[in-house]
Design an enzyme around this catalytic site. Structure first.
Site, PDB file in Angstrom:
ATOM      1  N   LYS A 130      -0.455  -1.829   0.151  1.00 45.41           N
ATOM      2  CA  LYS A 130      -0.764  -0.953  -0.917  1.00 45.41           C
ATOM      3  C   LYS A 130      -1.152   0.413  -0.884  1.00 45.41           C
ATOM      4  O   LYS A 130      -2.402   0.627  -0.860  1.00 45.41           O
ATOM      5  CB  LYS A 130      -1.677  -1.801  -1.893  1.00 45.41           C
ATOM      6  CG  LYS A 130      -1.512  -1.573  -3.553  1.00 45.41           C
ATOM      7  CD  LYS A 130      -0.432  -1.911  -3.911  1.00 45.41           C
ATOM      8  CE  LYS A 130       0.065  -1.912  -5.577  1.00 45.41           C
ATOM      9  NZ  LYS A 130       1.212  -2.060  -6.003  1.00 45.41           N
ATOM     10  N   SER A 159       5.789  -3.350  -8.603  1.00 41.80           N
ATOM     11  CA  SER A 159       4.427  -3.748  -8.947  1.00 41.80           C
ATOM     12  C   SER A 159       4.544  -4.226 -10.197  1.00 41.80           C
ATOM     13  O   SER A 159       4.940  -5.302 -10.529  1.00 41.80           O
ATOM     14  CB  SER A 159       3.668  -2.505  -8.737  1.00 41.80           C
ATOM     15  OG  SER A 159       2.067  -2.828  -8.615  1.00 41.80           O
TER      16      SER A 159
END
Length: 609
Positions: free
Chosen positions: A205, A401
């Site tokens: 991330k 996401s």
């Protein structure tokens, strides 16, 4: 003499009264004039666009000016009716463009397409969809001619399928490969006295890295390299096939820096067929069409074809497949109409309650993610809806996401090989400015009733000048980890895999559509039409069916006056008055500094090709 008369008012008092009255009257006159101005423009716009049906003559060429291929576009109806404003070719959505090309293929009077690919800004997956539509158009035996003064790599990839690729004699095609740059702000923030407290789950991330590192982490660098390498190989392969060249020869051309040579180099390398100036293109098209003069060519645009009936081979029937669009960042904001808002969840709920002829839904997602909370709300409504009829997700350029969070609720997921997806991870950033505050002589003295009460001052993710205690940091990290577990559970449920398997392909890792299919995150590769056919199949529709695409083109005035709040109205009006450079700067600042709340968002921007 009557001594009971009221005292005379001073002259200044009446001046004030008169000035106030005139100001009030002037404001109302201006408002009425503005309202009349807008009303007349809307009426004129409606009258002028009411009947745009065109009669297609023989030797007609469809001119396609490709700049942006968005799922939803906003037209400036008022600007289009003024001689000094608007555009001769209002923007069309990707869906409208694909429909227009299908209509052009079926119409015998349209002999070919003149494709102008200058300033193409679409994503690679959208470019692929348009490219496939053009290849399908060529199956009818009609021609495609492509032109640009200067091609971008992506524009040339699109144009390479043309029967004749034309380049300006002073132009270039920058076939040099793909690079992705990330602006690292850690040291700059440190010098300002601002620290980013980062809370995340997911090794890959990378959205938080610009705030805490001076260089990309190796996992993040690895996933970026994988993405751009996959995109580059896809482009090379597509160009090689279209131009009947070898991949190695095009790769050697790029790595040898020949893109910076004179335009004759492209001609010798068989990357282009003709060198010509833009103003000479009518003669080039006339020769391809087989007519003696450019005056014998009739040109139409995609806007002209919108009003034409559907192509004869378009499926029809009583059964309906509905297409909805989810484009932009997922933003739970009452002051904006941009991006994906809570209205999408409401729309999904209404669709399930209306009892219409809808037999299946295709949700077209083109989103890098955003608010994890709103992603959950939309996911819930999508899961409820598929209890009533099949739901298929069609992924555009990016569905990552939060975009993948939503998609995981569907019965099936269709993605382009070049869709950017995955990025299953959660993060949050708390700006902490205690060093800056000390430098400026600022401090905050807090009186609280409990250890965590001051987290509400300015919100959990507001700018803090006192810093966070270890206990407070633990609380926020717990929220992020809980959000990630929820995310994993949604993916595991939707894809019928274990939590551990979801975590294995998660950790914030970004995947291209082709990789995502191999990993089980995607069911089929293809575009919107592939998803529509799959939805009809899942709904067991045996005969013909009608596809309801909804509205993919909105009037600026509809959006302006449709804003639910005064703030939304002002924001829309301000956006309309911005230059393109100001709009890009605003977007950059928003993406860089508005990570408020728990975010499920793509870790980096997509590189321009």
């Amino acid at each position: 003499m009557d001594t009971n008369l009221p005292p005379k008012q001073p002259l200044g008092f009446w001046k004030t009264v008169l000035a106030s009255f005139l100001g009030f009257l002037g404001a109302h006159i201006l408002f009425c004039l503005f309202f009349l101005f807008v009303s007349i423009s809307l009426i004129l716009g409606a009258v002028l666009t009411k009947d745009r049906t065109v009669t297609l003559k023989d030797n007609t060429v469809l001119r396609i000016d490709v700049a942006s291929l968005r799922e939803i576009v906003v037209t400036d109806d008022f600007g289009n009716i003024l001689p000094f404003g608007g555009s001769a070719n209002p923007p069309v959505s990707l869906t409208q463009a694909l429909q227009g090309i299908r209509k052009a293929k079926a119409n015998p009077n349209i002999k070919g397409i003149y494709l102008n690919v200058e300033n193409l800004s679409a994503g690679l997956a959208s470019t692929d969809e348009l490219r496939e539509a053009l290849l399908d158009f060529k199956k009818s035996g009609k021609f495609v001619i492509a032109y640009a003064d200067n091609y971008s790599q992506k524009a040339y990839y699109l144009a390479s399928i043309a029967d004749r690729v034309v380049l300006n004699p002073e132009g270039m095609i920058p076939l040099v490969g793909i690079a992705s740059g990330t602006l690292m702000m850690h040291e700059a923030l440190e010098k300002l006295g601002i620290k980013a407290e980062v809370f995340k789950v997911g090794t890959y991330k990378g959205a938080v890295e610009p705030y805490i590192l001076d260089r990309l982490s190796e996992p993040n660098r690895e996933q970026i390299r994988a993405y751009i390498s996959g995109a580059w190989e896809h482009i090379l392969s597509g160009i090689a096939t279209a131009r009947n060249l070898s991949v190695d020869s095009i790769r050697a051309f790029a790595e040898g820096g020949h893109a910076f040579d004179a335009a004759q180099t492209y001609l010798r390398s068989r990357l282009v067929d003709t060198l010509a100036y833009r103003l000479d293109m009518e003669e080039v098209v006339a020769r391809e069409l087989g007519v003696s003069s450019p005056s014998k060519i009739h040109q139409v645009t995609l806007n002209d074809l919108i009003s034409l009936p559907d192509a004869p081979d378009e499926p029809m029937g009583d059964n309906e497949v509905t297409v909805l669009y989810a484009e932009g960042e997922i933003m739970d904001s009452p002051y904006s109409q941009e991006g994906i808002q809570s209205a999408l969840a409401e729309q999904l709920k209404r669709l399930g309650e209306d009892g219409t002829s809808t037999k299946a839904l295709v949700l077209r997602i083109n989103s890098p993610g955003g608010s994890a909370f709103l992603s959950e709300q939309i996911w819930h409504q999508l899961r409820e809806l598929k209890r009533k009829f099949p739901v298929v997700v069609s992924m555009g350029d990016v569905a990552a996401s939060g975009g993948y969070y939503i998609a995981s609720a569907a019965d099936a997921i269709v993605a382009s090989p070049m869709t950017v997806t995955g990025s299953i991870g959660i993060f949050g950033i708390v700006p902490e400015a205690s060093a800056l505050a000390k430098r400026l002589g600022l401090s905050m003295d807090v009186v609280k009733t409990s250890p965590y009460a001051d987290l509400e001052i300015g919100g959990i993710f507001g700018l803090g000048i006192n810093g966070l205690s270890p206990e407070q940091k633990a609380v926020i990290q717990g929220i992020v980890e809980r959000g990630y577990r929820t995310f994993l559970s949604r993916v595991a449920e939707g894809r019928s895999i274990s939590i551990d398997s979801a975590d294995h392909v998660g950790q914030g890792r970004v995947w291209l559509g082709e990789q995502a299919k191999a990993l089980g995150l995607v069911d089929e590769l293809g575009g919107l039409q592939t998803a529509i056919k799959l939805a009809a199949k899942l709904a067991n529709i045996s005969g013909d069916y009608y596809v309801h695409y909804g509205t993919t083109s909105h009037s600026f005035w509809d959006q302006l006056f449709g804003s639910p709040t005064t703030e939304g109205f002002v924001a829309r009006l301000r956006d309309r008055l911005m230059t393109e450079q100001e709009r890009r700067l605003q977007q950059f600042l928003r993406q860089s500094f508005t990570y408020t709340g728990i975010q499920a968002r793509l870790p980096y921007g997509l590189p321009a090709l």
